[in-house]
Design a protein around this motif. Structure first.
Motif, PDB file in Angstrom:
ATOM      1  N   ARG A  76       0.843  -1.209   0.000  1.00 57.20           N
ATOM      2  CA  ARG A  76       0.000   0.000   0.000  1.00 57.20           C
ATOM      3  C   ARG A  76       0.877   1.257   0.000  1.00 57.20           C
ATOM      4  N   LEU A  77       1.887   1.275   0.863  1.00 55.03           N
ATOM      5  CA  LEU A  77       2.760   2.449   0.962  1.00 55.03           C
ATOM      6  C   LEU A  77       3.508   2.711  -0.341  1.00 55.03           C
ATOM      7  N   GLN A  78       3.805   1.657  -1.083  1.00 56.62           N
ATOM      8  CA  GLN A  78       4.495   1.810  -2.366  1.00 56.62           C
ATOM      9  C   GLN A  78       3.537   2.193  -3.494  1.00 56.62           C
ATOM     10  N   GLY A  79       2.240   2.151  -3.229  1.00 61.82           N
ATOM     11  CA  GLY A  79       1.252   2.457  -4.259  1.00 61.82           C
ATOM     12  C   GLY A  79       0.993   1.294  -5.195  1.00 61.82           C
ATOM     13  N   TRP A  80       1.369   0.092  -4.778  1.00 59.80           N
ATOM     14  CA  TRP A  80       1.229  -1.082  -5.644  1.00 59.80           C
ATOM     15  C   TRP A  80      -0.122  -1.759  -5.504  1.00 59.80           C
ATOM     16  N   THR A  81      -0.887  -1.409  -4.473  1.00 59.91           N
ATOM     17  CA  THR A  81      -2.226  -1.978  -4.299  1.00 59.91           C
ATOM     18  C   THR A  81      -3.115  -0.980  -3.567  1.00 59.91           C
ATOM     19  N   PRO A  82      -4.373  -0.941  -3.937  1.00 57.00           N
ATOM     20  CA  PRO A  82      -5.324  -0.112  -3.194  1.00 57.00           C
ATOM     21  C   PRO A  82      -5.975  -0.880  -2.039  1.00 57.00           C
ATOM     22  N   ARG A  83      -5.682  -2.171  -1.947  1.00 58.25           N
ATOM     23  CA  ARG A  83      -6.311  -3.016  -0.919  1.00 58.25           C
ATOM     24  C   ARG A  83      -5.929  -2.552   0.474  1.00 58.25           C
ATOM     25  N   GLY A  84      -6.883  -2.666   1.391  1.00 53.48           N
ATOM     26  CA  GLY A  84      -6.625  -2.327   2.779  1.00 53.48           C
ATOM     27  C   GLY A  84      -5.833  -3.421   3.470  1.00 53.48           C
ATOM     28  N   VAL A  85      -5.263  -3.079   4.609  1.00 51.78           N
ATOM     29  CA  VAL A  85      -4.523  -4.064   5.398  1.00 51.78           C
ATOM     30  C   VAL A  85      -5.552  -4.987   6.061  1.00 51.78           C
ATOM     31  N   PRO A  86      -5.462  -6.287   5.792  1.00 50.71           N
ATOM     32  CA  PRO A  86      -6.472  -7.218   6.329  1.00 50.71           C
ATOM     33  C   PRO A  86      -6.255  -7.497   7.807  1.00 50.71           C
ATOM     34  N   GLY A  87      -7.317  -7.833   8.482  1.00 47.08           N
ATOM     35  CA  GLY A  87      -7.232  -8.302   9.854  1.00 47.08           C
ATOM     36  C   GLY A  87      -7.173  -9.818   9.879  1.00 47.08           C
ATOM     37  N   ILE A  88      -6.974 -10.366  11.040  1.00 42.12           N
ATOM     38  CA  ILE A  88      -6.889 -11.820  11.195  1.00 42.12           C
ATOM     39  C   ILE A  88      -8.160 -12.487  10.688  1.00 42.12           C
ATOM     40  N   ARG A  89      -9.292 -11.928  11.016  1.00 42.29           N
ATOM     41  CA  ARG A  89     -10.574 -12.501  10.590  1.00 42.29           C
ATOM     42  C   ARG A  89     -10.662 -12.558   9.055  1.00 42.29           C
ATOM     43  N   GLU A  90     -10.285 -11.486   8.383  1.00 42.91           N
ATOM     44  CA  GLU A  90     -10.348 -11.446   6.920  1.00 42.91           C
ATOM     45  C   GLU A  90      -9.384 -12.459   6.300  1.00 42.91           C
ATOM     46  N   ILE A  91      -8.205 -12.595   6.879  1.00 41.54           N
ATOM     47  CA  ILE A  91      -7.236 -13.581   6.383  1.00 41.54           C
ATOM     48  C   ILE A  91      -7.819 -14.980   6.521  1.00 41.54           C
ATOM     49  N   GLN A  92      -8.392 -15.276   7.672  1.00 42.00           N
ATOM     50  CA  GLN A  92      -8.977 -16.597   7.891  1.00 42.00           C
ATOM     51  C   GLN A  92     -10.166 -16.857   6.969  1.00 42.00           C
ATOM     52  N   GLU A  93     -10.988 -15.857   6.742  1.00 45.47           N
ATOM     53  CA  GLU A  93     -12.145 -16.033   5.851  1.00 45.47           C
ATOM     54  C   GLU A  93     -11.695 -16.370   4.437  1.00 45.47           C
ATOM     55  N   LEU A  94     -10.684 -15.649   3.942  1.00 45.35           N
ATOM     56  CA  LEU A  94     -10.191 -15.932   2.595  1.00 45.35           C
ATOM     57  C   LEU A  94      -9.610 -17.334   2.516  1.00 45.35           C
ATOM     58  N   LEU A  95      -8.828 -17.729   3.509  1.00 48.31           N
ATOM     59  CA  LEU A  95      -8.257 -19.078   3.491  1.00 48.31           C
ATOM     60  C   LEU A  95      -9.351 -20.139   3.522  1.00 48.31           C
ATOM     61  N   ARG A  96     -10.369 -19.943   4.333  1.00 48.58           N
ATOM     62  CA  ARG A  96     -11.463 -20.915   4.407  1.00 48.58           C
ATOM     63  C   ARG A  96     -12.198 -21.013   3.072  1.00 48.58           C
ATOM     64  N   GLU A  97     -12.396 -19.887   2.408  1.00 45.66           N
ATOM     65  CA  GLU A  97     -13.129 -19.867   1.136  1.00 45.66           C
ATOM     66  C   GLU A  97     -12.323 -20.416  -0.034  1.00 45.66           C
ATOM     67  N   ARG A  98     -11.014 -20.191  -0.055  1.00 47.81           N
ATOM     68  CA  ARG A  98     -10.227 -20.473  -1.257  1.00 47.81           C
ATOM     69  C   ARG A  98      -9.206 -21.593  -1.142  1.00 47.81           C
ATOM     70  N   ASP A  99      -9.011 -22.123   0.058  1.00 54.32           N
ATOM     71  CA  ASP A  99      -8.013 -23.174   0.257  1.00 54.32           C
ATOM     72  C   ASP A  99      -8.716 -24.423   0.808  1.00 54.32           C
ATOM     73  N   TYR A 100      -8.793 -25.457  -0.023  1.00 51.15           N
ATOM     74  CA  TYR A 100      -9.503 -26.667   0.388  1.00 51.15           C
ATOM     75  C   TYR A 100      -8.937 -27.246   1.682  1.00 51.15           C
ATOM     76  N   ALA A 101      -7.659 -27.031   1.941  1.00 51.84           N
ATOM     77  CA  ALA A 101      -7.058 -27.556   3.165  1.00 51.84           C
ATOM     78  C   ALA A 101      -7.561 -26.825   4.410  1.00 51.84           C
ATOM     79  N   HIS A 102      -8.190 -25.675   4.201  1.00 47.79           N
ATOM     80  CA  HIS A 102      -8.695 -24.893   5.338  1.00 47.79           C
ATOM     81  C   HIS A 102     -10.212 -24.703   5.281  1.00 47.79           C
ATOM     82  N   GLU A 103     -10.897 -25.568   4.559  1.00 50.07           N
ATOM     83  CA  GLU A 103     -12.347 -25.407   4.431  1.00 50.07           C
ATOM     84  C   GLU A 103     -13.075 -25.548   5.764  1.00 50.07           C
TER      85      GLU A 103
END
Length: 103
Positions: A22-49
């Motif tokens: 973000r600081l380098q201007g390479w992404t507009p995405r916000g800094v994720p929290g632990i909950r958001e990281i876990q949600e993405l892993l659960r949704e997109r990684d079969y090992a963490h379904e």
């Protein structure tokens, strides 16, 4: 902040990487929290379904790579270079030089 001793280091590392992008201007995405990281892993990684969002589940480098690739999108590629010992780095030398030489 959340008390995450013993399980939160990779979550914090992911937040740091996204913050840097973000600081380098390479992404507009916000800094994720632990909950958001876990949600993405659960949704997109079969090992963490079965991952319980909000749990104190430890994650490692493979999960981090998957998260960064998914979260930051197609302009970003996070890969793991497998080396048995330091002599394997020689084979990756040109690739590493090209990567770190890019701006």
């Amino acid at each position: 902040g959340e008390a995450d001793a013993g399980w939160g280091c990779m979550y914090r590392a992911l937040m740091t990487v996204v913050s840097w992008y973000r600081l380098q201007g390479w992404t507009p995405r916000g800094v994720p929290g632990i909950r958001e990281i876990q949600e993405l892993l659960r949704e997109r990684d079969y090992a963490h379904e079965d991952l319980v969002v909000g749990s104190k589940t430890w994650i490692g480098s493979q999960e981090s790579s998957l998260f960064l690739n998914e979260y930051l999108g197609s302009d970003f590629e996070c890969r793991t270079l497998h080396c048995v010992d330091t002599s394997d780095l020689v084979a990756y030398g040109p690739e590493l030089l090209a990567h770190f030489g890019e701006t």
